[in-house]
Write a protein that holds these residues in place. Structure first.
Motif, PDB file in Angstrom:
ATOM      1  N   ARG A 191       1.150  -1.483   0.114  1.00  0.00           N
ATOM      2  CA  ARG A 191      -0.256  -0.047   0.209  1.00  0.00           C
ATOM      3  C   ARG A 191       1.031   0.900  -0.102  1.00  0.00           C
ATOM      4  O   ARG A 191       0.502   2.389   0.314  1.00  0.00           O
ATOM      5  CB  ARG A 191      -1.314   0.010   1.365  1.00  0.00           C
ATOM      6  CG  ARG A 191      -1.804  -0.973   1.729  1.00  0.00           C
ATOM      7  CD  ARG A 191      -2.873  -1.579   0.079  1.00  0.00           C
ATOM      8  NE  ARG A 191      -3.422  -0.028  -0.187  1.00  0.00           N
ATOM      9  CZ  ARG A 191      -3.878  -0.145  -1.128  1.00  0.00           C
ATOM     10  NH1 ARG A 191      -3.127   0.215  -2.838  1.00  0.00           N
ATOM     11  NH2 ARG A 191      -4.345   2.008  -2.287  1.00  0.00           N
ATOM     12  N   ARG A 224       2.064   1.746  -5.402  1.00  0.00           N
ATOM     13  CA  ARG A 224       1.041   2.162  -6.435  1.00  0.00           C
ATOM     14  C   ARG A 224       1.396   2.396  -6.822  1.00  0.00           C
ATOM     15  O   ARG A 224       0.421   2.758  -8.184  1.00  0.00           O
ATOM     16  CB  ARG A 224       0.280   2.674  -5.003  1.00  0.00           C
ATOM     17  CG  ARG A 224      -0.917   1.535  -3.673  1.00  0.00           C
ATOM     18  CD  ARG A 224      -2.005   2.834  -2.805  1.00  0.00           C
ATOM     19  NE  ARG A 224      -1.235   3.665  -2.572  1.00  0.00           N
ATOM     20  CZ  ARG A 224      -1.220   5.195  -2.480  1.00  0.00           C
ATOM     21  NH1 ARG A 224      -2.080   5.496  -2.813  1.00  0.00           N
ATOM     22  NH2 ARG A 224      -0.729   5.814  -1.223  1.00  0.00           N
ATOM     23  N   TYR A 225       2.387   3.403  -7.638  1.00  0.00           N
ATOM     24  CA  TYR A 225       2.811   3.628  -8.647  1.00  0.00           C
ATOM     25  C   TYR A 225       3.597   3.500  -9.122  1.00  0.00           C
ATOM     26  O   TYR A 225       2.379   3.289 -11.126  1.00  0.00           O
ATOM     27  CB  TYR A 225       4.114   4.900  -8.292  1.00  0.00           C
ATOM     28  CG  TYR A 225       4.442   5.699  -9.279  1.00  0.00           C
ATOM     29  CD1 TYR A 225       3.885   6.360 -10.089  1.00  0.00           C
ATOM     30  CD2 TYR A 225       5.810   6.108  -9.104  1.00  0.00           C
ATOM     31  CE1 TYR A 225       3.951   7.475 -11.207  1.00  0.00           C
ATOM     32  CE2 TYR A 225       6.392   6.391 -10.488  1.00  0.00           C
ATOM     33  CZ  TYR A 225       5.607   7.091 -11.509  1.00  0.00           C
ATOM     34  OH  TYR A 225       6.072   8.519 -12.620  1.00  0.00           O
ATOM     35  N   ASP A 271       2.159  -0.142  -9.951  1.00  0.00           N
ATOM     36  CA  ASP A 271       0.748  -0.878 -10.670  1.00  0.00           C
ATOM     37  C   ASP A 271       0.513   0.213 -10.798  1.00  0.00           C
ATOM     38  O   ASP A 271      -0.802  -0.159 -12.206  1.00  0.00           O
ATOM     39  CB  ASP A 271      -0.540  -0.603  -9.175  1.00  0.00           C
ATOM     40  CG  ASP A 271      -1.414  -1.549  -9.033  1.00  0.00           C
ATOM     41  OD1 ASP A 271      -2.267  -2.019 -10.496  1.00  0.00           O
ATOM     42  OD2 ASP A 271      -2.651  -1.110  -8.680  1.00  0.00           O
ATOM     43  N   ALA A 272       0.131   1.856 -10.663  1.00  0.00           N
ATOM     44  CA  ALA A 272      -0.944   2.387 -11.946  1.00  0.00           C
ATOM     45  C   ALA A 272      -0.534   2.953 -12.698  1.00  0.00           C
ATOM     46  O   ALA A 272      -0.928   2.600 -13.910  1.00  0.00           O
ATOM     47  CB  ALA A 272      -0.978   3.621 -11.017  1.00  0.00           C
ATOM     48  N   THR A 284      -1.125  -0.695 -14.889  1.00  0.00           N
ATOM     49  CA  THR A 284      -2.419  -0.678 -15.348  1.00  0.00           C
ATOM     50  C   THR A 284      -3.070   0.254 -16.811  1.00  0.00           C
ATOM     51  O   THR A 284      -3.706  -0.306 -17.564  1.00  0.00           O
ATOM     52  CB  THR A 284      -3.503   0.029 -14.264  1.00  0.00           C
ATOM     53  OG1 THR A 284      -3.214  -0.240 -13.136  1.00  0.00           O
ATOM     54  CG2 THR A 284      -4.980  -0.163 -14.379  1.00  0.00           C
ATOM     55  N   ALA A 344      -8.872   2.381 -15.201  1.00  0.00           N
ATOM     56  CA  ALA A 344      -8.895   2.479 -13.934  1.00  0.00           C
ATOM     57  C   ALA A 344      -7.297   2.869 -13.114  1.00  0.00           C
ATOM     58  O   ALA A 344      -7.413   3.276 -12.162  1.00  0.00           O
ATOM     59  CB  ALA A 344      -8.399   0.569 -14.106  1.00  0.00           C
ATOM     60  N   ALA A 345      -6.270   2.691 -14.556  1.00  0.00           N
ATOM     61  CA  ALA A 345      -4.694   4.008 -14.251  1.00  0.00           C
ATOM     62  C   ALA A 345      -5.422   5.095 -13.793  1.00  0.00           C
ATOM     63  O   ALA A 345      -4.342   5.853 -12.825  1.00  0.00           O
ATOM     64  CB  ALA A 345      -4.116   3.941 -16.004  1.00  0.00           C
ATOM     65  N   LYS A 374      -5.924   5.252 -10.224  1.00  0.00           N
ATOM     66  CA  LYS A 374      -5.083   4.970  -9.138  1.00  0.00           C
ATOM     67  C   LYS A 374      -3.757   6.128  -9.552  1.00  0.00           C
ATOM     68  O   LYS A 374      -3.059   7.281  -8.521  1.00  0.00           O
ATOM     69  CB  LYS A 374      -4.283   3.827  -9.622  1.00  0.00           C
ATOM     70  CG  LYS A 374      -5.671   2.656  -9.460  1.00  0.00           C
ATOM     71  CD  LYS A 374      -4.121   1.216 -10.076  1.00  0.00           C
ATOM     72  CE  LYS A 374      -5.341   0.263  -9.840  1.00  0.00           C
ATOM     73  NZ  LYS A 374      -4.912  -0.930 -10.992  1.00  0.00           N
ATOM     74  N   ALA A 419      -5.235   9.158  -7.176  1.00  0.00           N
ATOM     75  CA  ALA A 419      -5.217   8.994  -5.879  1.00  0.00           C
ATOM     76  C   ALA A 419      -3.907   9.349  -5.710  1.00  0.00           C
ATOM     77  O   ALA A 419      -4.199   9.709  -4.238  1.00  0.00           O
ATOM     78  CB  ALA A 419      -4.875   7.946  -5.618  1.00  0.00           C
ATOM     79  N   LEU A 420      -3.266   9.071  -6.007  1.00  0.00           N
ATOM     80  CA  LEU A 420      -1.889   9.372  -5.769  1.00  0.00           C
ATOM     81  C   LEU A 420      -1.469  10.741  -6.136  1.00  0.00           C
ATOM     82  O   LEU A 420      -0.457  11.680  -4.968  1.00  0.00           O
ATOM     83  CB  LEU A 420      -0.549   8.771  -7.041  1.00  0.00           C
ATOM     84  CG  LEU A 420      -0.549   7.371  -6.543  1.00  0.00           C
ATOM     85  CD1 LEU A 420       0.360   6.223  -7.876  1.00  0.00           C
ATOM     86  CD2 LEU A 420      -0.107   6.662  -5.225  1.00  0.00           C
TER      87      LEU A 420
END
Ligand code: ZN
Length: 470
Positions: free
Chosen positions: A294, A299-300, A302-303, A306, A314-315, A318, A321-322
């Motif tokens: 997390r 998460r970066y 993951d973005a 994606t 979806a990207a 994400k 959120a960052l």
């Protein structure tokens, strides 16, 4: 421009209209958004990676060290090489660093230590013969030589591990042996570079632990398996006593246990997440940071994954959120722009890139070009002058990056300025090393340009340029 890679393909001629398609195709083999061509016919298979975030970070690692080494005034450029092996070298004008080096280094201090050691070689004027050749050679040719050697050595080691384990170089042929002699530092030079590195680290208040960690890893790998022939290990002999000496010196420093600042470690982690997402190295970003899934870096990554896997919606959620957590991070805005381009929303992409430009402390040419490119892709006539302005601003800082000219040509094309579009196309081919194509477009452009104007003269320069050796 995301992680823009140079993927030169021999003999290919690419019409401008194909640039966007190619940009999409490049993601299919997992790295790079904007494949471009670069000069030097000798080594067209060598990929250079361009990325504003990584270049900025490595520059922050290197700048204080270079200054401490008395090399601060040289305006040394960072060149990222898209290769999973460990390698780094300094040639007086440039620091070459493999993405594999950045991936293998768990802390900024490890990379900084390697840069300090390389700066030691540079300041000590070691390896004069090689440096002379590097100075003369084109970027691509230099990297081709070094990577080519690395690949050969790795292949030899993998195919004949007992021999490689015994001596590494035994499996190499005559040319490779000559290359190895050319590239390899003398033992005395290694010791000197280590000592210089420790001085630079001391002057900048940093620990030599990262350098020690890295070199210890190499020394151990050599004695254990010998199957991992990173080019760096071939050029930097690491006998036991050298490591022992280094450790003694490193431990004398009051900074030995000093850690990298937390913010720098986070930037390092984000860089690794990005490289992992683009290259799949380390099993991807999520695996790399499985202890902290997390965290921002995970998460970066993951973005980005994606986005690369073709789910811009979806990207976008994400990355947004960052951005909420780090609203002033220019590279999050830049990534948002890339995602929006993939979502076919160039107008909003342009806004994201505009924000990225405003937030970018390094004034990266790549982000400016991305902004200009997004404006161009809106297709709105009213946006074209701004697109040209931004692209030219990026090109002015980075005149040898071919992609910028490609976008500029498209912007001029949309404005109906055919002469300028053809001249920009000529420049694109010129900096890609396709001199023949460059001449064709320069000739066409010149027929429409005012004789003696700066553009006309540029066209003439291209027409007069020599064909590179094949
Ligand atoms: Zn060395």
């Amino acid at each position: 421009m995301g992680l823009a890679a140079v993927f030169p393909r021999p003999g290919s001629v690419r019409p401008l209209t194909m640039l966007r398609k190619l940009a999409v195709a490049a993601t299919a083999f997992a790295v790079g958004l904007v494949p471009t061509l670069q000069a030097s016919a000798q080594s067209r298979s060598v990929p250079i990676v361009r990325d504003a975030e990584i270049e900025a970070l490595v520059s922050d690692y290197a700048t204080p060290i270079l200054k401490a080494a008395g090399l601060g005034s040289r305006g040394i450029r960072i060149v990222l090489v898209n290769n999973n092996s460990f390698n780094a070298f300094v040639d007086g004008r440039r620091i070459f660093i493999n993405t594999g080096t950045l991936m293998q280094a768990e802390t900024p201090n490890e990379v900084i230590g390697v840069i300090a050691h390389e700066s030691g070689h540079l300041a000590g004027a070691h390896q004069q013969r090689l440096r002379e050749q590097l100075r003369r050679a084109q970027t691509m040719a230099v990297i081709g030589m070094l990577l080519g050697m690395g690949a050969t050595a790795a292949g030899a080691a993998a195919g004949n591990s007992s021999v490689a384990g015994a001596g590494g170089g035994l499996a190499l042929g005559g040319t490779e042996m000559a290359m190895r002699n050319l590239l390899s530092y003398q033992r005395g030079e290694e010791m000197t570079a280590d000592r210089s590195a420790i001085t630079y680290l001391e002057r900048t208040g940093q620990s030599a632990k990262g350098m020690l960690t890295t070199f210890e890893r190499f020394a151990n790998a050599l004695s254990l398996t010998g199957t991992r022939a990173d080019p760096y290990r071939i050029s930097h002999p690491m006998p036991r006593e050298r490591i022992a000496n280094l450790e003694t010196l490193a431990r004398q420093s009051r900074y030995f246990d000093k850690k990298d600042p937390e913010a720098l470690q986070l930037r390092h982690d984000m860089m690794r997440a990005k490289i992992a997402a683009y290259t799949g190295a380390g099993g991807g970003a999520m695996r790399l940071f499985r202890n902290n899934p997390r965290g921002i870096a995970a998460r970066y990554g993951d973005a980005i994954s994606t986005y690369l896997n073709g789910s811009p919606k979806a990207a976008l959620a994400k990355i947004d959120a960052l951005i909420q957590e780090q609203p002033k991070n220019p590279y999050f805005q830049e990534m948002r722009g890339e995602i929006l381009l993939k979502a076919n929303d160039p107008a909003d992409a342009a806004k994201a890139f505009e924000r990225a430009v405003a937030l970018d402390p390094k004034k990266s040419s790549l982000i400016r070009m991305s902004y200009g490119r997004a404006l161009m892709l809106t297709g709105s006539k009213g946006n074209m002058p701004a697109a040209v302005r931004e692209l030219k601003a990026g090109i002015a800082r980075d005149p040898e990056f071919p992609a910028g000219y490609g976008y500029l040509a498209q912007a001029y094309g949309q404005m109906g300025d055919i002469a300028e579009a053809e001249l920009a196309t000529a420049d694109m081919h010129y900096y890609s090393g396709n001199i023949q194509e460059a001449r064709i477009f320069a000739t066409r452009a010149q027929q429409k340009l005012k004789r003696g104007s700066p553009e006309w003269i540029r066209a003439q320069d291209i027409i007069n340029s020599k064909k590179p050796r094949s």
